[in-house]
Design a protein around this motif. Structure first.
Motif, short mmCIF file in Angstrom:
data_model
loop_
_atom_site.label_atom_id
_atom_site.label_comp_id
_atom_site.label_asym_id
_atom_site.label_seq_id
_atom_site.Cartn_x
_atom_site.Cartn_y
_atom_site.Cartn_z
N TRP A 83 -35.69 1.31 23.32
CA TRP A 83 -35.32 1.43 24.74
C TRP A 83 -33.80 1.42 24.95
O TRP A 83 -33.31 1.82 25.99
N TRP A 84 -33.05 0.98 23.93
CA TRP A 84 -31.62 0.78 24.09
C TRP A 84 -30.73 1.77 23.33
O TRP A 84 -29.51 1.79 23.53
N ASP A 85 -31.33 2.58 22.46
CA ASP A 85 -30.47 3.35 21.56
C ASP A 85 -29.66 4.46 22.25
O ASP A 85 -28.54 4.76 21.85
N LYS A 86 -30.20 5.05 23.31
CA LYS A 86 -29.42 6.07 24.02
C LYS A 86 -28.19 5.47 24.70
O LYS A 86 -27.13 6.11 24.76
N GLU A 87 -28.34 4.26 25.20
CA GLU A 87 -27.20 3.58 25.81
C GLU A 87 -26.15 3.25 24.75
O GLU A 87 -24.94 3.38 24.98
N ALA A 88 -26.60 2.84 23.57
CA ALA A 88 -25.68 2.54 22.48
C ALA A 88 -24.91 3.79 22.06
O ALA A 88 -23.71 3.73 21.78
N GLY A 117 -8.84 12.41 21.11
CA GLY A 117 -9.33 13.57 20.36
C GLY A 117 -9.08 13.52 18.87
O GLY A 117 -9.34 14.50 18.17
N GLU A 118 -8.60 12.40 18.36
CA GLU A 118 -8.31 12.30 16.93
C GLU A 118 -9.54 11.89 16.12
O GLU A 118 -9.66 12.23 14.94
N LEU A 119 -10.44 11.16 16.75
CA LEU A 119 -11.65 10.71 16.06
C LEU A 119 -12.88 11.33 16.72
O LEU A 119 -12.90 11.59 17.92
N ARG A 120 -13.91 11.54 15.92
CA ARG A 120 -15.16 12.07 16.42
C ARG A 120 -16.31 11.43 15.66
O ARG A 120 -16.17 11.06 14.50
N ILE A 121 -17.43 11.29 16.34
CA ILE A 121 -18.63 10.75 15.67
C ILE A 121 -19.21 11.84 14.78
O ILE A 121 -19.59 12.91 15.24
N TYR A 122 -19.25 11.57 13.49
CA TYR A 122 -19.87 12.50 12.54
C TYR A 122 -21.37 12.26 12.47
O TYR A 122 -22.17 13.21 12.42
N ALA A 123 -21.77 11.00 12.47
CA ALA A 123 -23.19 10.66 12.40
C ALA A 123 -23.44 9.37 13.18
O ALA A 123 -22.59 8.47 13.21
N PHE A 124 -24.60 9.30 13.80
CA PHE A 124 -24.98 8.11 14.56
C PHE A 124 -26.47 7.87 14.34
O PHE A 124 -27.28 8.78 14.49
N LYS A 125 -26.80 6.63 13.98
CA LYS A 125 -28.20 6.30 13.73
C LYS A 125 -28.51 4.90 14.25
O LYS A 125 -27.70 3.99 14.10
N THR A 126 -29.66 4.76 14.88
CA THR A 126 -30.14 3.43 15.26
C THR A 126 -31.40 3.12 14.48
O THR A 126 -32.19 4.01 14.15
N LEU A 127 -31.57 1.84 14.16
CA LEU A 127 -32.75 1.38 13.43
C LEU A 127 -33.51 0.38 14.29
O LEU A 127 -32.94 -0.29 15.15
#
Length: 269
Positions: free
Chosen positions: A88-93, A106-116
């Motif tokens: 229920w919380w991962d989209k908010e994270a 603009g110097e950093l970007r999320i390459y990968a994001f995963k919730t468990l």
């Protein structure tokens, strides 16, 4: 030999400063003559009459690394992309992570994001101003500290679950190359390429692989041309201590984007 290391931060307790954990893996650039190091070989022995015209028979698909199948584009890990556990919380994270990333001009970007499901958040960030995409230790620490603070705030108002564990790291030395988005960015790097012929696209047993270099690609036709990368695993087929031979240098593979099953950066270690 010039080495850098990916950094991973683990942050569990609210208002506590995360401690870095170094994991030796990233090789930005390797040079040297450590020819005595054993490596698995990819190609069948080259003979004077060998044919290298882009035919799949050139490759021995039984002989390379076995763990590539565990990586794929969008897996939320080494393959990048977003992989949510459905809590229920991962989209908010994820939303908070994107907001934090936007504060770095603009110097950093999320390459990968995963919730468990065990309340763990795993984030891999990349530096856009670095051609390799590798963030430095300061980047990892700054993002981790800022994101941890935002997560603590969200926990207090109960917009995310309590006691989240945060892990922040780099994309990794053998990151998956996104097709076609990353082709121009990494065109000068050796890449491990797994592919199938167009006629055999539905037959997984027809997969072939090799350590290749990108010769050219066309965004309109969605085709790319590959040659053999000048790496030890290829040179050794011409004879120990010898450079690529003429047949190897002239070998080409023309293939559409959709026939590429996996492309990742290749590290000679």
């Amino acid at each position: 030999m010039n080495l850098t290391f990916p950094m991973e931060f683990h942050a569990k307790k609210r208002n506590s400063k995360p401690e870095p954990v170094l994991e030796p893996a990233i090789i930005e650039q390797v040079s040297g003559d450590d020819e005595d190091k054993e490596e698995q070989l990819l190609f069948d022995d080259f003979e004077d009459g060998a044919v290298m015209d882009g035919d799949d028979d050139y490759f021995d698909d039984e002989e390379f690394l076995e763990d590539e199948a565990e990586q794929y584009v969008g897996d939320g890990g080494g393959g990048g992309g977003i992989a949510l556990a459905g809590t229920w919380w991962d989209k908010e994270a994820l939303k908070i992570a994107e907001e934090v990333c936007s504060t770095f001009d603009g110097e950093l970007r999320i390459y990968a994001f995963k919730t468990l499901s065990n309340s763990t958040i795993q984030v891999r960030i990349e530096r856009l101003t670095n051609k390799s995409g590798s963030p430095n230790m300061e980047d990892i620490e700054a993002f981790s500290t800022t994101y941890r603070a935002r997560l603590d705030e969200a926990e207090l108002v109960k917009t995310i679950t309590e006691n989240t564990t945060l892990e922040v790291s780099s994309p990794g030395v053998e990151r998956v190359v996104r097709i076609p988005e990353d082709l121009d960015r990494f065109k000068d790097r050796a890449m491990y390429v797994k592919y199938v012929n167009e006629a055999d696209a539905e037959d997984l047993s027809s997969e072939r692989d090799g350590v290749l270099r990108l010769v050219s690609f066309d965004m309109e036709t969605k085709y790319c041309t590959w040659g053999l990368a000048d790496v030890r695993v290829n040179r050794e087929k011409a004879g120990k201590g010898r450079p690529l031979n003429k047949k190897q240098r002239e070998w080409r593979l023309d293939i559409p984007f959709h026939s590429l099953r996996l492309v990742r950066l290749y590290s000679e270690i």
